[in-house]
Design a protein around this motif. Structure first.
Motif, short mmCIF file in Angstrom:
data_model
loop_
_atom_site.label_atom_id
_atom_site.label_comp_id
_atom_site.label_asym_id
_atom_site.label_seq_id
_atom_site.Cartn_x
_atom_site.Cartn_y
_atom_site.Cartn_z
N PRO A 73 0.04 -15.49 -7.42
CA PRO A 73 0.86 -15.13 -6.43
C PRO A 73 -0.09 -14.66 -5.17
N ARG A 74 0.40 -14.54 -3.99
CA ARG A 74 -0.17 -14.37 -2.90
C ARG A 74 -0.27 -12.74 -2.92
N ARG A 75 -1.25 -12.14 -2.45
CA ARG A 75 -1.31 -10.63 -2.31
C ARG A 75 -0.97 -10.30 -0.85
N GLN A 76 -0.38 -9.29 -0.72
CA GLN A 76 0.09 -8.76 0.54
C GLN A 76 -0.64 -7.54 0.76
N GLY A 77 -0.74 -7.32 2.06
CA GLY A 77 -1.55 -6.42 2.71
C GLY A 77 -1.47 -5.01 2.12
N PRO A 78 -2.12 -3.95 2.43
CA PRO A 78 -1.97 -2.62 1.76
C PRO A 78 -0.88 -1.80 2.36
N PRO A 79 0.08 -1.31 1.95
CA PRO A 79 1.24 -0.46 2.38
C PRO A 79 0.96 0.22 3.53
N ASP A 80 1.56 0.31 4.53
CA ASP A 80 1.72 1.29 5.71
C ASP A 80 1.56 2.65 5.43
#
Length: 82
Positions: A73-80
Motif C-alpha cells: 500500500p502506498r504511504r500517505q504524507g504525515p498528518p497536518d
C-alpha cells in the motif's frame, strides 16, 4: 504486507526463478550432455548451468521485488499539524 510476508514472497520468488533456470538449462542440454560416440559436452555443466541458475534467480528476485512494489500500500504524507 508484513515483513514476514515480504520475506516469504522474496524467498519463494527466488526459488521459482531457480526452478525456471533449471528448466531452461534442461531444455538447452537436451541430448547434448551425453552424445552417442562422443565425449560429454562439459561446457553445459561448467558454463551454461551456472549461468541459467544465476539468471533464473535474478529474474525471480526482480519479479518478487516488482510484486512487492505493486502490492504494497502506498504511504500517505504525515498528518497536518493544524
Amino acid at each position: 504486507m508484513g515483513q514476514r510476508t515480504q520475506s516469504a514472497t522474496g524467498c519463494l520468488a527466488a526459488l521459482a526463478g531457480l526452478g525456471l533456470g533449471l528448466a531452461v538449462w534442461m531444455e538447452l542440454a537436451d541430448g547434448r550432455v551425453r552424445r552417442f560416440e562422443a565425449s560429454p559436452d562439459w561446457r553445459l555443466i561448467y558454463l551454461a548451468l551456472p549461468a541459467c541458475l544465476i539468471g533464473g534467480i535474478a529474474v525471480g528476485t526482480l519479479g518478487g521485488l516488482l510484486l512487492n512494489r505493486l502490492l504494497r500500500p502506498r504511504r500517505q504524507g504525515p498528518p497536518d499539524p493544524g
